[in-house]
Scaffold this motif. Structure first.
Motif, PDB file in Angstrom:
ATOM      1  N   TYR A  46      11.810 -21.482 -19.614  1.00 21.54           N
ATOM      2  CA  TYR A  46      12.469 -21.656 -20.905  1.00 21.54           C
ATOM      3  C   TYR A  46      11.451 -21.945 -21.998  1.00 21.54           C
ATOM      4  O   TYR A  46      10.439 -22.612 -21.771  1.00 21.54           O
ATOM      5  CB  TYR A  46      13.491 -22.799 -20.845  1.00 21.54           C
ATOM      6  CG  TYR A  46      14.392 -22.730 -19.640  1.00 21.54           C
ATOM      7  CD1 TYR A  46      15.025 -21.539 -19.295  1.00 21.54           C
ATOM      8  CD2 TYR A  46      14.593 -23.845 -18.833  1.00 21.54           C
ATOM      9  CE1 TYR A  46      15.835 -21.463 -18.180  1.00 21.54           C
ATOM     10  CE2 TYR A  46      15.407 -23.783 -17.723  1.00 21.54           C
ATOM     11  CZ  TYR A  46      16.015 -22.580 -17.397  1.00 21.54           C
ATOM     12  OH  TYR A  46      16.813 -22.502 -16.296  1.00 21.54           O
ATOM     13  N   MET A  58      16.924 -27.158 -25.807  1.00 16.30           N
ATOM     14  CA  MET A  58      18.058 -26.601 -25.064  1.00 16.30           C
ATOM     15  C   MET A  58      18.885 -27.713 -24.421  1.00 16.30           C
ATOM     16  O   MET A  58      18.339 -28.670 -23.869  1.00 16.30           O
ATOM     17  CB  MET A  58      17.558 -25.632 -23.986  1.00 16.30           C
ATOM     18  CG  MET A  58      18.654 -25.000 -23.153  1.00 16.30           C
ATOM     19  SD  MET A  58      17.974 -23.984 -21.823  1.00 16.30           S
ATOM     20  CE  MET A  58      17.084 -22.739 -22.742  1.00 16.30           C
ATOM     21  N   THR A  59      20.208 -27.575 -24.471  1.00 23.45           N
ATOM     22  CA  THR A  59      21.107 -28.527 -23.818  1.00 23.45           C
ATOM     23  C   THR A  59      21.103 -28.278 -22.319  1.00 23.45           C
ATOM     24  O   THR A  59      21.272 -27.146 -21.868  1.00 23.45           O
ATOM     25  CB  THR A  59      22.537 -28.365 -24.361  1.00 23.45           C
ATOM     26  OG1 THR A  59      22.528 -28.553 -25.782  1.00 23.45           O
ATOM     27  CG2 THR A  59      23.471 -29.388 -23.728  1.00 23.45           C
ATOM     28  N   VAL A  60      20.878 -29.332 -21.528  1.00 28.72           N
ATOM     29  CA  VAL A  60      20.822 -29.187 -20.078  1.00 28.72           C
ATOM     30  C   VAL A  60      21.666 -30.273 -19.426  1.00 28.72           C
ATOM     31  O   VAL A  60      21.904 -31.339 -20.014  1.00 28.72           O
ATOM     32  CB  VAL A  60      19.376 -29.263 -19.543  1.00 28.72           C
ATOM     33  CG1 VAL A  60      18.547 -28.108 -20.059  1.00 28.72           C
ATOM     34  CG2 VAL A  60      18.736 -30.601 -19.895  1.00 28.72           C
ATOM     35  N   GLY A 120      16.474 -23.568 -13.401  1.00 29.80           N
ATOM     36  CA  GLY A 120      16.047 -24.828 -14.014  1.00 29.80           C
ATOM     37  C   GLY A 120      15.464 -25.829 -13.042  1.00 29.80           C
ATOM     38  O   GLY A 120      15.558 -27.044 -13.260  1.00 29.80           O
ATOM     39  N   GLU A 167      17.679 -28.813 -13.860  1.00 29.05           N
ATOM     40  CA  GLU A 167      18.383 -28.899 -15.138  1.00 29.05           C
ATOM     41  C   GLU A 167      19.203 -27.629 -15.312  1.00 29.05           C
ATOM     42  O   GLU A 167      18.651 -26.536 -15.408  1.00 29.05           O
ATOM     43  CB  GLU A 167      17.394 -29.060 -16.291  1.00 29.05           C
ATOM     44  CG  GLU A 167      16.581 -30.348 -16.219  1.00 29.05           C
ATOM     45  CD  GLU A 167      15.530 -30.435 -17.317  1.00 29.05           C
ATOM     46  OE1 GLU A 167      15.054 -31.548 -17.586  1.00 29.05           O
ATOM     47  OE2 GLU A 167      15.199 -29.376 -17.901  1.00 29.05           O
ATOM     48  N   PRO A 214      20.892 -25.274 -17.520  1.00 31.99           N
ATOM     49  CA  PRO A 214      20.781 -25.068 -18.973  1.00 31.99           C
ATOM     50  C   PRO A 214      22.055 -24.493 -19.580  1.00 31.99           C
ATOM     51  O   PRO A 214      22.880 -23.886 -18.904  1.00 31.99           O
ATOM     52  CB  PRO A 214      19.628 -24.066 -19.077  1.00 31.99           C
ATOM     53  CG  PRO A 214      19.756 -23.260 -17.822  1.00 31.99           C
ATOM     54  CD  PRO A 214      20.238 -24.201 -16.758  1.00 31.99           C
ATOM     55  N   ARG A 215      22.168 -24.694 -20.878  1.00 31.53           N
ATOM     56  CA  ARG A 215      23.210 -24.043 -21.674  1.00 31.53           C
ATOM     57  C   ARG A 215      22.483 -23.201 -22.721  1.00 31.53           C
ATOM     58  O   ARG A 215      21.956 -23.729 -23.701  1.00 31.53           O
ATOM     59  CB  ARG A 215      24.125 -25.069 -22.341  1.00 31.53           C
ATOM     60  CG  ARG A 215      24.861 -25.956 -21.338  1.00 31.53           C
ATOM     61  CD  ARG A 215      25.690 -27.024 -22.048  1.00 31.53           C
ATOM     62  NE  ARG A 215      26.323 -27.908 -21.104  1.00 31.53           N
ATOM     63  CZ  ARG A 215      27.539 -27.711 -20.586  1.00 31.53           C
ATOM     64  NH1 ARG A 215      28.224 -26.637 -20.968  1.00 31.53           N
ATOM     65  NH2 ARG A 215      28.054 -28.561 -19.722  1.00 31.53           N
ATOM     66  N   PHE A 216      22.457 -21.900 -22.505  1.00 40.21           N
ATOM     67  CA  PHE A 216      21.656 -21.005 -23.339  1.00 40.21           C
ATOM     68  C   PHE A 216      22.287 -20.839 -24.719  1.00 40.21           C
ATOM     69  O   PHE A 216      23.504 -20.667 -24.854  1.00 40.21           O
ATOM     70  CB  PHE A 216      21.510 -19.651 -22.661  1.00 40.21           C
ATOM     71  CG  PHE A 216      20.789 -19.701 -21.354  1.00 40.21           C
ATOM     72  CD1 PHE A 216      19.421 -19.876 -21.309  1.00 40.21           C
ATOM     73  CD2 PHE A 216      21.475 -19.582 -20.153  1.00 40.21           C
ATOM     74  CE1 PHE A 216      18.745 -19.935 -20.097  1.00 40.21           C
ATOM     75  CE2 PHE A 216      20.819 -19.629 -18.943  1.00 40.21           C
ATOM     76  CZ  PHE A 216      19.449 -19.811 -18.913  1.00 40.21           C
TER      77      PHE A 216
END
Length: 739
Positions: free
Chosen positions: A321, A326-328, A349, A389, A391-393
């Motif tokens: 990444y 980034m929200t994880v 992740g 982790e 992730p939220r892409f």
């Protein structure tokens, strides 16, 4: 008369026994050839079904007993809770709903074992019903006998199952059944009773003939075969005997393999368990990536690429990444290997790998494949835990990339991840350009290509899959010739199409989440991964985000999570922004038509099924109560039909005045008398039966009605006023059948 009935019951019992033994021959090979365990419970279910059918138990009671047995068996095999606790029953209900959703999605490999067992019970119940129908109603068994014999001989020829004695047993049972059924058909055709002496005269020669045939068959000399055995020739097509470059190949077993240089050809399913995982949510498991496409498959860029070692507990040295904000979601998972692979599977992740043994790992940078670095004499990697982790892409970040003008997109990076063979047919690139010509950024282009494989033209198939010839390209053949294949076809085609328009992408191998088996004591989900779960998918590189997974294979869903962080004046319409960021204004009449079009195009069987199951899950108690009341009402009406049905018949025919209604009323009377218990034998004429009824009721009404009905049969019409003149007689007889 009683002796003949007893003899008939004994013969029927032998029919059921022989039928059960014939069905048993279908179940015997399962324990050796499949992972089906506890065959005894299924055999007992067959016995219960046939015994209940033999004694003609009421259909509601019969099905209730079988249902209780199935539920008890499911509880015994798959749950530790007591049968009388309802917690396990609610789980079974949820499991059935989840598995039905998988059936609607075509995800057959994700069906759980408890649901498979329920389906197997249903199949056995249907087979028991059909067997009873063939034996008792049709008096025909040859087709089922022949199919059983064919089934056993095929297994004996092409599998390790030894069917020598099974064939003999089937022959004996089949001949015995056909002999008894022939005896029954002769009795029915000649309208003969069944005296005990007559049955013995038939059965003793039958048994003697079967026994003598078996003895002669064993004792007689066997001639040598005239023709060569064709089986080795047939089996040769099932071996993995591809020839490099000629486009021919055989059937291979599905599963993880290291050689992907020649893709294509059919696969045989393989349900060998390779991993067991405990996770927080479903996800794909990665093994390696490959980036050199040859036109026939994928190869490694560097045979001995650079490797980086890292100890357990240390942070994984590779990050996929580029978005530091980034929200994880922080998660952990436990993996238990069942086969001794030197590599591990890991989630998107990955941060840390830990194990009880304490050995370290190394990652091949060219493949991103993690292997044990100090296995020593250990056969493979044992149980391990991963921290990662999830992730939220960012959709916004992916949509910000419109071309290759970015510092991270170096010349070497693009050369590696947009590599294509010079011989790639031009129409592959033309198709990719056609699909993405109205898209402005890389995300929309990747989604357009991914969605293209969801069209009805493409089919997911593991058996009827072509292999490219010497001068054919693997992707070109799939896109324009066959449009039929499995994950390798779909994922490779998407990578190649993306690379053809300058978007860096790579091919990823690993496993899907596996088969859900329930919740663990720690509150995590337990999945079992088999070779059938081996899979390949796509990762696309976006400079502002990193490597993002895509799932083009039909019937599979992407487990990656996305953040719809787009600026929009109307937050409820973010999906519209994704599809058309700069949608032109439309006239007011077109706006009124838009909801209709949206409703038509947005219909989904999956959404409908989800809403229906959610409604049923919320209101299941009311539905259960309604079904119970309906079942009880139906049962009461059936048991008391002799009390209320005569009144219904009188009400139905009393107002009819046409003579043409008399024949229908007379047939209804015959049916009601039979229901009352005055059954008409097959050899009785209508007049004889009428005298029998009149004698029972001490009247002459039935004979008068029968005389009028015979006039109708012989002359084809009735005298005027016949129904009015006989209606009272008819009603009197109907009233006499009131119990």
């Amino acid at each position: 008369m009683n002796g003949g009935k007893l003899q008939s019951n004994i013969l029927n019992m032998w029919l059921y026994i022989c039928g059960f033994l014939l069905l048993w021959e279908w179940l015997r090979p399962l324990k050796q050839l499949t992972d089906t365990a506890n065959l005894t419970v299924f055999i007992i279910f067959l016995v219960i079904s046939l015994v209940l059918a033999y004694f003609k138990v009421n259909i509601f009671v019969r099905n209730g007993i079988k249902l209780l047995y199935v539920l008890y068996t499911i509880n015994l095999l798959y749950f530790e809770d007591s049968f009388f606790k309802l917690k396990w029953f609610f789980y079974v209900t949820d499991s059935v709903i989840e598995n039905m959703r998988a059936v609607f999605q075509g995800s057959w490999v994700s069906l759980t074992d408890d649901f498979r067992s329920i389906l197997f019970f249903i199949l056995l119940g249907l087979m028991a019903y059909l067997l009873r129908y063939w034996l008792i109603s049709r008096r025909q068994i040859f087709v089922f006998f022949f199919m059983t014999l064919l089934y056993i001989t095929v297994l004996d020829t092409f599998t390790p199952y030894e069917a020598e004695f099974a064939i003999v047993r089937t022959i004996v049972i089949g001949f015995a059944l056909m002999g008894i059924l022939t005896f029954y058909r002769i009795l029915d055709r000649e309208n003969l009773q069944m005296p005990a002496a007559f049955a013995r005269k038939w059965l003793i020669p039958l048994v003697g003939m079967v026994c003598v045939s078996i003895i002669i068959g064993y004792a007689a000399p066997k001639a040598s075969p005239i023709w060569p055995d064709p089986v080795p020739y047939i089996k040769s097509y099932s071996q993995d005997n591809r020839e490099d470059g000629n486009g021919s190949g055989g059937i291979r077993k599905v599963g993880y393999g290291m050689d992907d240089s020649t893709l294509g050809g059919p696969f045989m399913p393989d349900d060998t368990v390779v991993y067991e995982t405990e996770v927080d949510h479903r996800q794909y498991w990665k093994v390696e990536t490959k980036d050199v496409y040859t036109g026939k498959g994928w190869v490694i860029a560097e045979e001995n690429g650079e490797k980086i070692a890292f100890a357990q507990g240390e942070e994984f040295p590779i990050s996929n990444y580029t978005d530091e904000e980034m929200t994880v979601d922080e998660r952990t998972a436990t993996i238990r290997p069942f086969l001794q692979y030197p590599h591990i599977i890991y989630p998107l992740g990955l941060k840390v790998v830990e194990n009880d043994i304490g050995h370290s790992y190394e990652v091949d940078l060219s493949l991103e494949k993690i292997s044990g670095a100090d296995l020593g004499n250990l056969p493979g990697i044992g149980q391990y835990t991963v921290e990662y982790e999830s992730p939220r892409f960012s959709i916004r970040g992916m949509m910000s990339t419109v071309d290759q003008n970015h510092p991270l997109l170096t010349e070497d990076f693009l050369a590696r991840y947009t590599q294509l063979p010079d011989e790639l047919p031009e129409r592959v690139r033309d198709l990719a350009l056609e699909l993405t010509q109205d898209k402005e950024n890389w995300y929309e282009k990747a989604k357009a290509i991914e969605d293209y494989f969801g069209r009805v033209d493409f089919q997911y198939d593991q058996k009827d899959v072509a292999v490219p010839g010497r001068n054919e390209d693997y992707v070109d053949q799939f896109l324009f010739e066959t449009q039929k294949g499995y994950c390798d076809n779909f994922s490779t085609s998407m990578v190649v199409m993306l690379r053809s328009i300058g978007i860096p992408a790579r091919w990823v191998k690993g496993y899907t989440e596996g088969d859900f088996r329930g919740m663990t004591d720690s509150g995590k989900r337990l999945y079992v991964i088999t070779n059938n779960n081996a899979h390949s998918w796509v990762e696309v590189f976006f400079p502002e985000v990193g490597w993002v997974p895509f799932e083009p294979t039909k019937g599979f869903s992407n487990n990656a999570q996305f953040t719809f962080d787009l600026d929009s004046e109307q937050p409820g319409q973010q999906d519209d922004v994704l599809e058309a960021p700069e949608a032109p204004e439309v006239d007011k009449p077109e706006e009124t038509d838009a909801p209709e079009q949206s409703a038509q195009t947005s219909f989904s069987w999956k959404d409908t099924f989800d809403k229906t199951t959610q409604f049923l899950r919320t209101n299941w108690l009311w539905f259960a109560a309604a079904i119970a009341v309906l079942t009880l009402t139906t049962y009461i009406l059936y048991k008391t039909r002799l009390k209320w049905l005569p009144y219904f018949l009188i009400f139905r025919y009393r107002r009819r005045k046409n003579d043409e209604d008399f024949p229908e009323a007379y047939i209804a009377l015959l049916t009601q008398l039979n229901r009352y218990g005055l059954k008409r034998n097959q050899e009785q004429t209508l007049r004889e039966y009428a005298r029998y009824v009149d004698h029972y009721f001490s009247s002459g009404e039935m004979s008068a009605l029968t005389s009028t009905y015979e006039q109708y049969l012989y002359k084809g019409k009735l005298q005027e006023g016949s129904w009015e003149n006989t209606k009272e007689l008819w009603e009197n007889l109907i009233k006499k059948t009131i119990a």
